[in-house]
Motif scaffolding. Structure first.
Motif, PDB file in Angstrom:
ATOM      1  N   PRO A   1       0.776  -1.225   0.162  1.00  0.00           N
ATOM      2  CA  PRO A   1       0.097  -0.287  -0.025  1.00  0.00           C
ATOM      3  C   PRO A   1       0.990   1.618   0.019  1.00  0.00           C
ATOM      4  CG  PRO A   1      -0.547  -0.620   1.949  1.00  0.00           C
ATOM      5  CD  PRO A   1       0.264  -1.946   1.385  1.00  0.00           C
ATOM      6  N   TYR A   2       0.447   2.567  -0.736  1.00  0.00           N
ATOM      7  CA  TYR A   2       0.346   3.831  -0.655  1.00  0.00           C
ATOM      8  C   TYR A   2       0.298   4.058   1.243  1.00  0.00           C
ATOM      9  CZ  TYR A   2       2.402   7.967  -2.599  1.00  0.00           C
ATOM     10  OH  TYR A   2       3.370   9.635  -2.866  1.00  0.00           O
ATOM     11  N   HIS A   3       1.749   4.636   1.699  1.00  0.00           N
ATOM     12  CA  HIS A   3       1.254   5.347   2.748  1.00  0.00           C
ATOM     13  C   HIS A   3       1.983   6.325   3.262  1.00  0.00           C
ATOM     14  CE1 HIS A   3       1.281   0.794   4.445  1.00  0.00           C
ATOM     15  NE2 HIS A   3       2.402   0.830   4.213  1.00  0.00           N
ATOM     16  N   LEU A   4       1.429   7.586   2.435  1.00  0.00           N
ATOM     17  CA  LEU A   4       2.133   8.816   1.742  1.00  0.00           C
ATOM     18  C   LEU A   4       0.698   9.653   2.192  1.00  0.00           C
ATOM     19  CD1 LEU A   4       4.657  10.067  -0.342  1.00  0.00           C
ATOM     20  CD2 LEU A   4       4.964   9.138   2.533  1.00  0.00           C
TER      21      LEU A   4
ATOM     22  N   GLU B   1      -1.287  15.803   2.208  1.00  0.00           N
ATOM     23  CA  GLU B   1      -0.238  16.505   2.178  1.00  0.00           C
ATOM     24  C   GLU B   1       1.163  16.375   2.152  1.00  0.00           C
ATOM     25  OE1 GLU B   1      -1.778  15.189   6.797  1.00  0.00           O
ATOM     26  OE2 GLU B   1      -2.165  15.186   4.010  1.00  0.00           O
ATOM     27  N   ASP B   2       1.382  15.382   1.531  1.00  0.00           N
ATOM     28  CA  ASP B   2       2.941  14.536   1.886  1.00  0.00           C
ATOM     29  C   ASP B   2       3.795  15.073   0.394  1.00  0.00           C
ATOM     30  OD1 ASP B   2       2.616  13.925   4.772  1.00  0.00           O
ATOM     31  OD2 ASP B   2       2.695  11.640   4.244  1.00  0.00           O
ATOM     32  N   THR B   3       3.412  15.987  -0.373  1.00  0.00           N
ATOM     33  CA  THR B   3       3.574  16.166  -1.549  1.00  0.00           C
ATOM     34  C   THR B   3       5.708  15.856  -2.007  1.00  0.00           C
ATOM     35  OG1 THR B   3       2.082  17.497  -2.251  1.00  0.00           O
ATOM     36  CG2 THR B   3       4.076  17.908  -3.889  1.00  0.00           C
ATOM     37  N   ALA B   4       5.735  16.995  -1.221  1.00  0.00           N
ATOM     38  CA  ALA B   4       7.504  16.734  -0.797  1.00  0.00           C
ATOM     39  C   ALA B   4       8.022  15.229  -0.505  1.00  0.00           C
ATOM     40  CB  ALA B   4       8.189  18.065   0.381  1.00  0.00           C
ATOM     41  N   GLN B   5       7.724  14.764   0.029  1.00  0.00           N
ATOM     42  CA  GLN B   5       7.870  13.697   0.285  1.00  0.00           C
ATOM     43  C   GLN B   5       8.139  12.376  -1.040  1.00  0.00           C
ATOM     44  OE1 GLN B   5       6.524  15.066   2.914  1.00  0.00           O
ATOM     45  NE2 GLN B   5       6.685  13.733   4.356  1.00  0.00           N
ATOM     46  N   ALA B   6       6.507  12.745  -1.496  1.00  0.00           N
ATOM     47  CA  ALA B   6       6.022  12.092  -2.770  1.00  0.00           C
ATOM     48  C   ALA B   6       7.114  12.072  -3.835  1.00  0.00           C
ATOM     49  CB  ALA B   6       4.894  12.788  -3.736  1.00  0.00           C
ATOM     50  N   ASN B   7       7.432  13.744  -3.881  1.00  0.00           N
ATOM     51  CA  ASN B   7       8.848  13.885  -5.351  1.00  0.00           C
ATOM     52  C   ASN B   7      10.567  12.376  -5.227  1.00  0.00           C
ATOM     53  OD1 ASN B   7       7.687  16.104  -6.470  1.00  0.00           O
ATOM     54  ND2 ASN B   7       8.052  17.629  -4.470  1.00  0.00           N
ATOM     55  N   LEU B   8      10.047  12.023  -4.078  1.00  0.00           N
ATOM     56  CA  LEU B   8      11.540  11.744  -3.747  1.00  0.00           C
ATOM     57  C   LEU B   8      11.194   9.855  -3.946  1.00  0.00           C
ATOM     58  CD1 LEU B   8      12.602  13.262  -0.841  1.00  0.00           C
ATOM     59  CD2 LEU B   8      13.333  13.449  -2.997  1.00  0.00           C
ATOM     60  N   VAL B   9       9.914   9.426  -4.220  1.00  0.00           N
ATOM     61  CA  VAL B   9       9.029   8.038  -4.542  1.00  0.00           C
ATOM     62  C   VAL B   9       9.429   7.793  -5.948  1.00  0.00           C
ATOM     63  CG1 VAL B   9       6.905   6.531  -4.332  1.00  0.00           C
ATOM     64  CG2 VAL B   9       7.214   8.516  -2.321  1.00  0.00           C
ATOM     65  N   ALA B  10       9.934   6.605  -5.985  1.00  0.00           N
ATOM     66  CA  ALA B  10      10.656   6.153  -7.187  1.00  0.00           C
ATOM     67  C   ALA B  10       9.422   5.624  -8.138  1.00  0.00           C
ATOM     68  CB  ALA B  10      11.599   5.393  -7.144  1.00  0.00           C
ATOM     69  N   ASN B  11       9.189   5.112  -9.060  1.00  0.00           N
ATOM     70  CA  ASN B  11       8.077   4.303  -9.603  1.00  0.00           C
ATOM     71  C   ASN B  11       8.893   2.549  -9.600  1.00  0.00           C
ATOM     72  OD1 ASN B  11       6.258   2.502 -11.753  1.00  0.00           O
ATOM     73  ND2 ASN B  11       6.727   3.779 -12.894  1.00  0.00           N
TER      74      ASN B  11
ATOM     75  N   GLU C   1       8.215  11.190 -11.407  1.00  0.00           N
ATOM     76  CA  GLU C   1       7.204   9.536 -11.050  1.00  0.00           C
ATOM     77  C   GLU C   1       6.208   9.991  -9.719  1.00  0.00           C
ATOM     78  OE1 GLU C   1       7.636   6.169 -14.304  1.00  0.00           O
ATOM     79  OE2 GLU C   1       9.633   6.991 -13.858  1.00  0.00           O
ATOM     80  N   GLY C   2       7.182  10.149  -8.802  1.00  0.00           N
ATOM     81  CA  GLY C   2       6.377   9.604  -7.819  1.00  0.00           C
ATOM     82  C   GLY C   2       5.416  11.274  -6.711  1.00  0.00           C
ATOM     83  N   ARG C   3       5.604  12.043  -8.148  1.00  0.00           N
ATOM     84  CA  ARG C   3       5.185  13.460  -8.229  1.00  0.00           C
ATOM     85  C   ARG C   3       3.367  13.083  -8.674  1.00  0.00           C
ATOM     86  NH1 ARG C   3       4.241  19.266  -7.465  1.00  0.00           N
ATOM     87  NH2 ARG C   3       2.343  19.648  -7.572  1.00  0.00           N
TER      88      ARG C   3
ATOM     89  N   VAL D   1      -0.367  12.305  -7.483  1.00  0.00           N
ATOM     90  CA  VAL D   1      -1.648  13.137  -8.025  1.00  0.00           C
ATOM     91  C   VAL D   1      -2.698  12.595  -8.586  1.00  0.00           C
ATOM     92  CG1 VAL D   1      -2.675  15.181  -9.967  1.00  0.00           C
ATOM     93  CG2 VAL D   1      -0.547  15.430  -8.483  1.00  0.00           C
ATOM     94  N   ALA D   2      -2.533  11.579  -9.103  1.00  0.00           N
ATOM     95  CA  ALA D   2      -3.103  10.452  -9.332  1.00  0.00           C
ATOM     96  C   ALA D   2      -4.020   9.976  -8.003  1.00  0.00           C
ATOM     97  CB  ALA D   2      -2.510   9.156  -9.991  1.00  0.00           C
ATOM     98  N   THR D   3      -3.805   9.913  -7.074  1.00  0.00           N
ATOM     99  CA  THR D   3      -4.105   9.110  -6.262  1.00  0.00           C
ATOM    100  C   THR D   3      -5.037   9.557  -4.943  1.00  0.00           C
ATOM    101  OG1 THR D   3      -1.761   7.429  -6.141  1.00  0.00           O
ATOM    102  CG2 THR D   3      -3.184   7.790  -4.055  1.00  0.00           C
ATOM    103  N   PHE D   4      -4.467  11.521  -5.034  1.00  0.00           N
ATOM    104  CA  PHE D   4      -5.368  11.812  -4.101  1.00  0.00           C
ATOM    105  C   PHE D   4      -6.128  12.845  -4.985  1.00  0.00           C
ATOM    106  CE2 PHE D   4      -1.907  10.398  -0.901  1.00  0.00           C
ATOM    107  CZ  PHE D   4      -3.327   9.678  -0.449  1.00  0.00           C
ATOM    108  N   GLY D   5      -5.586  13.517  -6.411  1.00  0.00           N
ATOM    109  CA  GLY D   5      -6.446  14.231  -7.066  1.00  0.00           C
ATOM    110  C   GLY D   5      -5.656  15.633  -6.581  1.00  0.00           C
TER     111      GLY D   5
END
Length: 213
Positions: free
Chosen positions: A70-73, A76-86, A145-147, A151-155
């Motif tokens: 599962p995706y745990h972010l 509001e965790d946009t900054a951390q999402a930028n670091l998530v790799a596919n 890709e993480g960002r 966006v696709a997950t939370f809009g």
């Protein structure tokens, strides 16, 4: 003689008891006794579309077999999402599936050419008044890709979440397809065939030695 009579009496009594137990009016007829675990003997029936069954959810913290973690972010965790790799390495089939899903769920707004000109905008003639972002130009071109997955997950802004339409793996495939198109749309290189093992040096030298003699 007396002993023989006793044996005959016992045999007659045993036979009578056996016949009584087999008869339709025996004491245990239609009486199976007590059931130790009735819920296992006769399973409880559920109506598939009942409210009770619809409310049943997987156990907290469990993952369906074959599914991704599962995706745990949080939203509001946009900054951390930028670091998530596919987590997926997409081959040709994976990119084709990503394109198929993109055309179905994203192309209506962002355009099947990723130019932000889908049927809902239609160059300003569609029902949506503002042009959706293009993926091949503008700021979205610099999204990781993480960002994009986030966006696709939370809009984001007027775009809603697609987490209910696409599962985690499908969202990553869509993101992988978009990033591949941003990078020129080059299909992944096919794996090179394994090189033949080098010949033993002594074996390779043998013909040369023979020719010299």
């Amino acid at each position: 003689m007396k002993r023989t009579s006793n044996i005959l009496i016992v045999a007659a009594l045993a036979g009578g008891a056996f016949l009584a137990s087999c008869g339709n009016k025996g004491p245990h007829h239609r009486n199976p006794g007590k059931i130790y675990a009735p819920d296992m003997y006769e399973s409880r029936a559920y109506e598939f579309y009942s409210a009770r069954l619809a409310s049943m959810k997987p156990v907290e913290g469990t993952v369906k077999r074959g599914a991704m973690l599962p995706y745990h972010l949080k939203a509001e965790d946009t900054a951390q999402a930028n670091l998530v790799a596919n987590p997926l390495v997409l081959d040709k089939a994976g990119l084709e599936e990503g394109k198929r899903l993109y055309d179905i769920y994203c192309g209506v707004c962002h355009g099947t050419k990723l130019d932000g000109n889908g049927p809902l905008y239609k160059g300003g003639d569609g029902p949506y008044p503002a042009a959706p972002p293009a993926f091949l130009t503008g700021k979205v071109l610099g999204y990781t890709e993480g960002r994009m997955f986030h966006v696709a997950t939370f809009g984001f802004n007027v775009m809603g979440s697609y987490a209910s339409q696409l599962d985690i793996e499908q969202r990553w495939k869509v993101v992988g397809y978009i990033k591949n198109m941003q990078n020129g749309g080059k299909a992944p290189a096919e794996a090179a065939p394994a090189a033949a093992p080098a010949a033993d040096s002594a074996t390779a030298a043998a013909p040369a030695v023979a020719a010299a003699h």
